[in-house]
Design a protein around this motif. Sequence first.
Motif, PDB file in Angstrom:
ATOM      1  N   GLN A   1      11.823  36.709  10.816  1.00 31.82           N
ATOM      2  CA  GLN A   1      10.790  37.405  11.600  1.00 31.82           C
ATOM      3  C   GLN A   1      10.988  38.917  11.540  1.00 31.82           C
ATOM      4  O   GLN A   1      10.021  39.672  11.441  1.00 31.82           O
ATOM      5  N   ALA A   2      12.262  39.331  11.593  1.00 32.21           N
ATOM      6  CA  ALA A   2      12.541  40.773  11.524  1.00 32.21           C
ATOM      7  C   ALA A   2      12.078  41.342  10.179  1.00 32.21           C
ATOM      8  O   ALA A   2      11.493  42.428  10.119  1.00 32.21           O
ATOM      9  N   LEU A   3      12.306  40.583   9.104  1.00 33.06           N
ATOM     10  CA  LEU A   3      11.871  41.025   7.768  1.00 33.06           C
ATOM     11  C   LEU A   3      10.351  41.181   7.727  1.00 33.06           C
ATOM     12  O   LEU A   3       9.832  42.209   7.271  1.00 33.06           O
ATOM     13  N   ALA A   4       9.643  40.165   8.221  1.00 31.32           N
ATOM     14  CA  ALA A   4       8.173  40.202   8.191  1.00 31.32           C
ATOM     15  C   ALA A   4       7.649  41.374   9.024  1.00 31.32           C
ATOM     16  O   ALA A   4       6.727  42.084   8.609  1.00 31.32           O
TER      17      ALA A   4
ATOM     18  N   ASP B   1       4.929  38.458 -12.558  1.00 29.82           N
ATOM     19  CA  ASP B   1       3.899  38.589 -11.517  1.00 29.82           C
ATOM     20  C   ASP B   1       4.393  38.146 -10.148  1.00 29.82           C
ATOM     21  O   ASP B   1       3.677  37.477  -9.409  1.00 29.82           O
ATOM     22  N   VAL B   2       5.628  38.503  -9.842  1.00 32.52           N
ATOM     23  CA  VAL B   2       6.194  38.103  -8.551  1.00 32.52           C
ATOM     24  C   VAL B   2       6.428  39.356  -7.711  1.00 32.52           C
ATOM     25  O   VAL B   2       6.963  40.347  -8.198  1.00 32.52           O
ATOM     26  N   ASP B   3       5.983  39.284  -6.456  1.00 28.62           N
ATOM     27  CA  ASP B   3       6.259  40.376  -5.516  1.00 28.62           C
ATOM     28  C   ASP B   3       7.483  40.028  -4.682  1.00 28.62           C
ATOM     29  O   ASP B   3       7.704  38.852  -4.362  1.00 28.62           O
ATOM     30  N   ILE B   4       8.247  41.060  -4.346  1.00 20.18           N
ATOM     31  CA  ILE B   4       9.407  40.856  -3.457  1.00 20.18           C
ATOM     32  C   ILE B   4       9.287  41.774  -2.241  1.00 20.18           C
ATOM     33  O   ILE B   4       8.837  42.922  -2.360  1.00 20.18           O
ATOM     34  N   TYR B   5       9.653  41.231  -1.085  1.00 24.66           N
ATOM     35  CA  TYR B   5       9.786  42.024   0.148  1.00 24.66           C
ATOM     36  C   TYR B   5      11.222  41.805   0.587  1.00 24.66           C
ATOM     37  O   TYR B   5      11.580  40.709   1.028  1.00 24.66           O
ATOM     38  N   TRP B   6      12.040  42.824   0.426  1.00 24.03           N
ATOM     39  CA  TRP B   6      13.479  42.682   0.621  1.00 24.03           C
ATOM     40  C   TRP B   6      13.943  43.524   1.813  1.00 24.03           C
ATOM     41  O   TRP B   6      13.424  44.636   2.036  1.00 24.03           O
TER      42      TRP B   6
ATOM     43  N   HIS C   1      29.528  50.026   4.285  1.00 23.96           N
ATOM     44  CA  HIS C   1      29.707  49.336   5.573  1.00 23.96           C
ATOM     45  C   HIS C   1      30.649  48.143   5.507  1.00 23.96           C
ATOM     46  O   HIS C   1      30.978  47.566   6.529  1.00 23.96           O
ATOM     47  N   GLY C   2      31.034  47.757   4.325  1.00 24.87           N
ATOM     48  CA  GLY C   2      31.969  46.649   4.177  1.00 24.87           C
ATOM     49  C   GLY C   2      31.278  45.297   4.210  1.00 24.87           C
ATOM     50  O   GLY C   2      31.889  44.273   3.947  1.00 24.87           O
ATOM     51  N   TRP C   3      29.994  45.245   4.571  1.00 23.41           N
ATOM     52  CA  TRP C   3      29.279  43.973   4.589  1.00 23.41           C
ATOM     53  C   TRP C   3      27.804  44.244   4.377  1.00 23.41           C
ATOM     54  O   TRP C   3      27.320  45.343   4.595  1.00 23.41           O
ATOM     55  N   ILE C   4      27.130  43.227   3.929  1.00 21.62           N
ATOM     56  CA  ILE C   4      25.674  43.329   3.805  1.00 21.62           C
ATOM     57  C   ILE C   4      25.087  41.960   4.113  1.00 21.62           C
ATOM     58  O   ILE C   4      25.678  40.925   3.769  1.00 21.62           O
ATOM     59  N   MET C   5      23.950  41.964   4.805  1.00 24.23           N
ATOM     60  CA  MET C   5      23.201  40.715   4.968  1.00 24.23           C
ATOM     61  C   MET C   5      21.796  41.027   4.510  1.00 24.23           C
ATOM     62  O   MET C   5      21.190  41.999   4.972  1.00 24.23           O
ATOM     63  N   ASP C   6      21.296  40.264   3.568  1.00 23.73           N
ATOM     64  CA  ASP C   6      19.929  40.518   3.142  1.00 23.73           C
ATOM     65  C   ASP C   6      19.110  39.243   3.110  1.00 23.73           C
ATOM     66  O   ASP C   6      19.631  38.133   3.033  1.00 23.73           O
ATOM     67  N   VAL C   7      17.820  39.448   3.229  1.00 21.24           N
ATOM     68  CA  VAL C   7      16.867  38.340   3.236  1.00 21.24           C
ATOM     69  C   VAL C   7      15.635  38.862   2.513  1.00 21.24           C
ATOM     70  O   VAL C   7      15.349  40.056   2.573  1.00 21.24           O
ATOM     71  N   TYR C   8      14.962  37.976   1.780  1.00 24.11           N
ATOM     72  CA  TYR C   8      13.763  38.456   1.083  1.00 24.11           C
ATOM     73  C   TYR C   8      12.720  37.370   0.928  1.00 24.11           C
ATOM     74  O   TYR C   8      13.029  36.173   0.962  1.00 24.11           O
ATOM     75  N   LEU C   9      11.507  37.853   0.759  1.00 21.64           N
ATOM     76  CA  LEU C   9      10.388  36.949   0.540  1.00 21.64           C
ATOM     77  C   LEU C   9       9.863  37.180  -0.869  1.00 21.64           C
ATOM     78  O   LEU C   9       9.744  38.328  -1.313  1.00 21.64           O
ATOM     79  N   LEU C  10       9.572  36.089  -1.569  1.00 22.67           N
ATOM     80  CA  LEU C  10       9.026  36.174  -2.924  1.00 22.67           C
ATOM     81  C   LEU C  10       7.702  35.433  -2.954  1.00 22.67           C
ATOM     82  O   LEU C  10       7.577  34.379  -2.339  1.00 22.67           O
ATOM     83  N   ARG C  11       6.729  35.975  -3.641  1.00 20.51           N
ATOM     84  CA  ARG C  11       5.534  35.171  -3.927  1.00 20.51           C
ATOM     85  C   ARG C  11       4.838  35.675  -5.170  1.00 20.51           C
ATOM     86  O   ARG C  11       4.940  36.849  -5.507  1.00 20.51           O
TER      87      ARG C  11
END
Length: 253
Positions: free
Chosen positions: A147-150, A199-204, A238-248
């Motif tokens: 939800q935070a990503l969107a 033809d793929v979009d990413i929202y990272w 920062h010593g760490w990373i958390m990532d999330v992404y949407l593909l379509r």
Amino acid sequence: MRKILVIGIGAGHPDHITVQAIKALAGVDVVFTLDKGADKQDLVRLRKELCDRYIENRAYRLVVAQDPVRDPSVQSYTARVQSWHEERARLYEQLFIKELGESECGAILVWGDPSLYDSTLRILERVRSRKAVDFDYEVIPGITSVQALAARHRIPLHSIGEPVHITTGRRLDPKLPDEGSVVVMLDGEQAFQRITDEDVDIYWGANLGTASEILRAGKLHEKRSEIERSRAKVRAEHGWIMDVYLLRKNRSG
Ligand SMILES: C[S@@+](CC[C@H](N)C(=O)[O-])C[C@H]1O[C@@H](n2cnc3c(N)ncnc32)[C@H](O)[C@@H]1O
């Protein structure tokens, strides 16, 4: 009877905590936190800050226990996770017996929401089925990283009337569906690199809601190197990373 509140605390921004969670925290006697190692100290700190901010007029106890590590000698992924859950169940069982009085209320603060890639609810059911300690529990939902990503990209998760598939980097099929969107979490290996379709979009988004948040969006084949560099930079700083992404797949051409 002992009571445990499983409270979703949002995925990084302290203001993402809900009013229901704030009200619940105000009545808590003990907060249980698992320490997941030196590189996750920021996450322990955020939980502590939330407690200090919202548990007012009450001397609560913060109990930090060492999170058991997954046994690398167990070959099958599922068996490895199952035995890790059993270890965690034993740990919570001991903590509830030793640290929580019979009529007290404990809280487990879960990153994001407990419904999404989090084992707390399964583990609590294990603790109950072991029958060594009697307790009831309640779940208070939180804002997920999805939800935070969107919200940060100002997008709905799906195109009109289409499905959304949520998966992990390990399970991402490099052949994306023609219709629908795919959200990828827990991706230690940059699984998007395996997708060759242009033809793929990413929202990272990385470290959403925190001071080190980064957002990138556009055509995957144009953004992939930039995302790779950003990931490395955040991790180094920062010593760490958390990532999330949407593909379509982009069907508008
Ligand atoms: C163990 S899962 C926990 C998910 C969590 N329960 C939720 O509701 O979002 C951890 C994964 O969530 C995602 N995640 C959690 N917090 C994040 C954040 N602040 N920024 C980007 N991704 C995040 C990442 O994909 C990370 O690998």
